[in-house]
Design an enzyme around this catalytic site. Structure first.
Site, PDB file in Angstrom:
ATOM      1  N   ARG A   1       0.818  -1.208   0.000  1.00 23.45           N
ATOM      2  CA  ARG A   1       0.000   0.000   0.000  1.00 23.45           C
ATOM      3  C   ARG A   1       0.855   1.263   0.000  1.00 23.45           C
ATOM      4  O   ARG A   1       0.555   2.238  -0.656  1.00 23.45           O
ATOM      5  CB  ARG A   1      -0.908  -0.010   1.237  1.00 23.45           C
ATOM      6  CG  ARG A   1      -1.355   1.366   1.674  1.00 23.45           C
ATOM      7  CD  ARG A   1      -2.835   1.534   1.936  1.00 23.45           C
ATOM      8  NE  ARG A   1      -3.498   0.379   2.485  1.00 23.45           N
ATOM      9  CZ  ARG A   1      -4.360  -0.380   1.838  1.00 23.45           C
ATOM     10  NH1 ARG A   1      -4.637  -0.129   0.579  1.00 23.45           N
ATOM     11  NH2 ARG A   1      -4.924  -1.404   2.428  1.00 23.45           N
ATOM     12  N   TYR A   2       1.898   1.266   0.802  1.00 19.34           N
ATOM     13  CA  TYR A   2       2.764   2.436   0.947  1.00 19.34           C
ATOM     14  C   TYR A   2       4.013   2.230   0.084  1.00 19.34           C
ATOM     15  O   TYR A   2       4.481   1.097  -0.059  1.00 19.34           O
ATOM     16  CB  TYR A   2       3.173   2.610   2.409  1.00 19.34           C
ATOM     17  CG  TYR A   2       2.013   2.739   3.370  1.00 19.34           C
ATOM     18  CD1 TYR A   2       1.295   3.930   3.476  1.00 19.34           C
ATOM     19  CD2 TYR A   2       1.627   1.676   4.176  1.00 19.34           C
ATOM     20  CE1 TYR A   2       0.234   4.046   4.359  1.00 19.34           C
ATOM     21  CE2 TYR A   2       0.559   1.776   5.066  1.00 19.34           C
ATOM     22  CZ  TYR A   2      -0.127   2.970   5.152  1.00 19.34           C
ATOM     23  OH  TYR A   2      -1.172   3.094   6.027  1.00 19.34           O
TER      24      TYR A   2
ATOM     25  N   CYS B   1      -3.505 -18.120  14.118  1.00 20.98           N
ATOM     26  CA  CYS B   1      -3.089 -17.359  15.307  1.00 20.98           C
ATOM     27  C   CYS B   1      -3.194 -18.277  16.520  1.00 20.98           C
ATOM     28  O   CYS B   1      -3.852 -19.313  16.461  1.00 20.98           O
ATOM     29  CB  CYS B   1      -4.006 -16.161  15.522  1.00 20.98           C
ATOM     30  SG  CYS B   1      -4.006 -15.027  14.126  1.00 20.98           S
TER      31      CYS B   1
ATOM     32  N   CYS C   1     -11.110  -9.189  14.687  1.00 26.62           N
ATOM     33  CA  CYS C   1      -9.958  -9.242  13.774  1.00 26.62           C
ATOM     34  C   CYS C   1     -10.283  -8.639  12.406  1.00 26.62           C
ATOM     35  O   CYS C   1     -11.244  -9.028  11.753  1.00 26.62           O
ATOM     36  CB  CYS C   1      -9.503 -10.681  13.598  1.00 26.62           C
ATOM     37  SG  CYS C   1      -8.128 -10.800  12.421  1.00 26.62           S
TER      38      CYS C   1
ATOM     39  N   ARG D   1      -8.761  -9.086   9.748  1.00 26.78           N
ATOM     40  CA  ARG D   1      -8.547 -10.072   8.682  1.00 26.78           C
ATOM     41  C   ARG D   1      -9.355 -11.341   8.898  1.00 26.78           C
ATOM     42  O   ARG D   1      -8.972 -12.422   8.449  1.00 26.78           O
ATOM     43  CB  ARG D   1      -7.056 -10.399   8.596  1.00 26.78           C
ATOM     44  CG  ARG D   1      -6.388  -9.587   7.521  1.00 26.78           C
ATOM     45  CD  ARG D   1      -4.891  -9.763   7.469  1.00 26.78           C
ATOM     46  NE  ARG D   1      -4.323  -8.436   7.474  1.00 26.78           N
ATOM     47  CZ  ARG D   1      -3.322  -8.052   8.242  1.00 26.78           C
ATOM     48  NH1 ARG D   1      -2.726  -8.906   9.054  1.00 26.78           N
ATOM     49  NH2 ARG D   1      -2.911  -6.813   8.198  1.00 26.78           N
TER      50      ARG D   1
ATOM     51  N   LYS E   1      -3.389   4.325   7.045  1.00 29.21           N
ATOM     52  CA  LYS E   1      -3.561   4.861   8.395  1.00 29.21           C
ATOM     53  C   LYS E   1      -3.573   6.392   8.381  1.00 29.21           C
ATOM     54  O   LYS E   1      -2.654   7.002   7.846  1.00 29.21           O
ATOM     55  CB  LYS E   1      -2.432   4.371   9.296  1.00 29.21           C
ATOM     56  CG  LYS E   1      -2.414   2.864   9.456  1.00 29.21           C
ATOM     57  CD  LYS E   1      -1.199   2.413  10.246  1.00 29.21           C
ATOM     58  CE  LYS E   1      -1.107   0.912  10.332  1.00 29.21           C
ATOM     59  NZ  LYS E   1      -0.638   0.294   9.062  1.00 29.21           N
TER      60      LYS E   1
HETATM   61  C1  LIG Z   1       0.065  -0.732   8.955  1.00 29.16           C
HETATM   62  C2  LIG Z   1       0.578  -1.129   7.667  1.00 29.16           C
HETATM   63  C3  LIG Z   1       1.928  -0.954   7.358  1.00 29.16           C
HETATM   64  C4  LIG Z   1       2.924  -0.350   8.348  1.00 29.16           C
HETATM   65  O1  LIG Z   1       2.602   0.973   8.632  1.00 29.16           O
HETATM   66  P1  LIG Z   1       3.522   1.843   9.629  1.00 29.16           P
HETATM   67  O2  LIG Z   1       2.788   3.125   9.792  1.00 29.16           O
HETATM   68  O3  LIG Z   1       4.851   1.981   8.968  1.00 29.16           O
HETATM   69  O4  LIG Z   1       3.621   1.078  10.909  1.00 29.16           O
HETATM   70  C5  LIG Z   1       2.367  -1.320   6.122  1.00 29.16           C
HETATM   71  N1  LIG Z   1       1.524  -1.827   5.198  1.00 29.16           N
HETATM   72  C6  LIG Z   1       0.206  -1.991   5.454  1.00 29.16           C
HETATM   73  C7  LIG Z   1      -0.678  -2.518   4.391  1.00 29.16           C
HETATM   74  C8  LIG Z   1      -0.312  -1.664   6.688  1.00 29.16           C
HETATM   75  O5  LIG Z   1      -1.604  -1.833   6.954  1.00 29.16           O
HETATM   76  S1  SF4 Z   2      -6.078  -9.476  15.483  1.00 29.73           S
HETATM   77 FE1  SF4 Z   2      -6.476 -11.148  13.984  1.00 29.73          FE
HETATM   78  S2  SF4 Z   2      -4.461 -11.616  13.138  1.00 29.73           S
HETATM   79 FE2  SF4 Z   2      -4.097 -10.485  15.046  1.00 29.73          FE
HETATM   80  S3  SF4 Z   2      -3.883 -12.072  16.647  1.00 29.73           S
HETATM   81 FE3  SF4 Z   2      -6.028 -11.419  16.627  1.00 29.73          FE
HETATM   82  S4  SF4 Z   2      -7.037 -12.915  15.277  1.00 29.73           S
HETATM   83 FE4  SF4 Z   2      -4.839 -13.040  14.844  1.00 29.73          FE
END
Ligand SMILES: *Cc1c(COP(=O)(O)O)cnc(C)c1O
Ligand code: SF4
Length: 393
Positions: free
Chosen positions: A123-124, A136, A143, A145, A348
């Site tokens: 993304r970045y 996990c 979560c 994801r 973010k």
């Molecule tokens: C959070 C995240 C990061 C890391 O972001 P930082 O601000 O550098 O901690 C990198 N890639 C993705 C897709 C993220 O969600």
């Molecule tokens: S937030 Fe999602 S990926 Fe992270 S520990 Fe919890 S269940 Fe696992």
């Protein structure tokens, strides 16, 4: 199960043996035993807790969404009778998970559309998120994801390490790789070392991070052998995930100490959750305990709009209020950055209380933590005219 106070201060306690009076010390300290003995069924929950009908219905529902699994270590933090227990709310499903608000999304951060190859989110410009497993130690009900994590949800996480490494090798702007999942620390030492070694062999990748909740769910996994392996791949940082001060037990504190002693800088990412940590006192206690564990609070996340999480979400104003209650009132190192991961894939975005009351070409008017008002000249030296006037006198 009265907690045992620690020798070094009653703020850290151990809840062992709790619900597992028959486990031997050797079994308890074996992370594989912890994983094998996770609570994963309604029958096992009923054995230990007085469930509400809402929780019971939530457990049945969880079978097709996000699996139920809690390690004995973490399960021991759960109150037997109180459904409002902040630990219980994080890992025991409830009927609210069956309700999707109109805003809910199955991929709230739009990760799938930012994956150039399976398992790699880019993304970045200069960093990549590398998903290395879908498992996990325990599953968090909120979560972000959950669509791919735990193996029972709507999607399967496709992994193709060769394709991921080929992409990372080719994209020389990527200098920071974050290993996540799922939880990368569930991989064996050898498998994890294989990945770290391959990453270190790529010259433009300078910074490695592991995002993990294992030190909290499964502190036994942080063995001296694991730490000795990790320290070979420095600079390696770790982002851990603690939401409530009760999660910082003696065992977790000691696991953090092993990691910190291996030279791994530790940052914490908390998720703001209703009925878990959405009040200033709880957050203050959490960030103070984190500093004692040499963990720097890094991010406080507004809960993502993940499907079935509306009962755990708080108003955005709550996060701002918490940050406002910390800034100036406690150690700067203890204050995380509050962020919203913008829905649909914006990344973010920092959300801050407003300390700038007025701002133009000449000055900025600010308030401090006590509400007192101050002025500062925009250029830092005041208007040029002032300077000339000064020379004439
Ligand atoms: C959070 C995240 C990061 C890391 O972001 P930082 O601000 O550098 O901690 C990198 N890639 C993705 C897709 C993220 O969600
Ligand atoms: S937030 Fe999602 S990926 Fe992270 S520990 Fe919890 S269940 Fe696992």
């Amino acid at each position: 199960m009265e907690p045992t106070p620690s020798a070094s201060g009653e703020r850290f306690v151990s809840h062992t043996p709790g619900y597992w009076p028959d486990a031997t010390t050797a079994q308890w300290q074996d992370w594989k035993w912890q994983l094998k003995n996770r609570v994963t069924t309604l029958a096992a929950l009923d054995k230990h807790l007085l469930l509400t009908s809402d929780e019971r219905a939530g457990v049945i529902l969880s079978g097709t969404k996000l699996a139920l699994a809690v390690t004995p270590h973490y399960f021991n933090l759960i109150d037997r009778t109180d459904p409002a227990c902040p630990i219980r709310r994080q890992v025991i499903p409830e009927i609210g998970e069956g309700y999707d608000s109109p805003y809910d999304l199955s991929d709230p951060c739009g990760e799938d559309s930012a994956m150039p190859v399976p398992g790699l989110v880019h993304r970045y410009p200069d960093r990549a998120l590398f998903l290395v497993t879908d498992r996990c130690a325990s599953y968090c009900r909120y979560c972000t994801r959950s669509r791919v994590v735990s193996g029972v949800g709507e999607q399967e996480l496709h992994l193709d390490f060769d394709q991921a490494f080929a992409y990372l090798e080719k994209h020389t702007k990527i200098r920071d790789v974050l290993l996540s999942g799922g939880d990368a620390l569930l991989l064996s030492d050898d498998k994890l070392e294989g990945l770290l070694g391959r990453l270190r062999a790529i010259r433009h990748i300078e910074f490695l991070r592991i995002g993990t909740r294992v030190p909290i769910f499964l502190p036994q996994r942080i063995t001296p052998e694991l730490c000795a392996m990790l320290r070979k791949y420095h600079p390696l940082w770790m982002s851990v995930h603690v939401n409530h001060p009760k999660e910082l037990t003696i065992e977790v504190r000691d696991a953090f100490a092993r990691l910190a002693d291996a030279g791994i800088p530790l940052g914490n990412q908390s998720v703001l959750l209703a009925g878990v940590n959405d009040d200033l006192q709880t957050m203050k206690e959490l960030v103070h305990k984190l500093l004692l564990c040499r963990v720097r609070p890094y991010y406080l996340y507004q809960c993502d709009l993940i499907r079935g999480s509306s009962h755990l979400r708080t108003p955005v104003s709550k996060g701002i209020e918490i940050i406002e209650g910390l800034r100036g009132f406690t150690t700067g190192y203890a204050i995380p950055q509050f962020v919203i991961d913008a829905p649909g894939g914006g990344g973010k975005v920092p959300i801050n209380p407003s300390y700038v009351l007025y701002h133009d070409k000449e000055k900025v008017v600010v308030r401090n933590f006590e509400g007192k008002i101050f002025e500062y000249p925009e250029s830092g030296i005041g208007p040029v005219l002032r300077h000339e006037e000064f020379l004439m006198h």
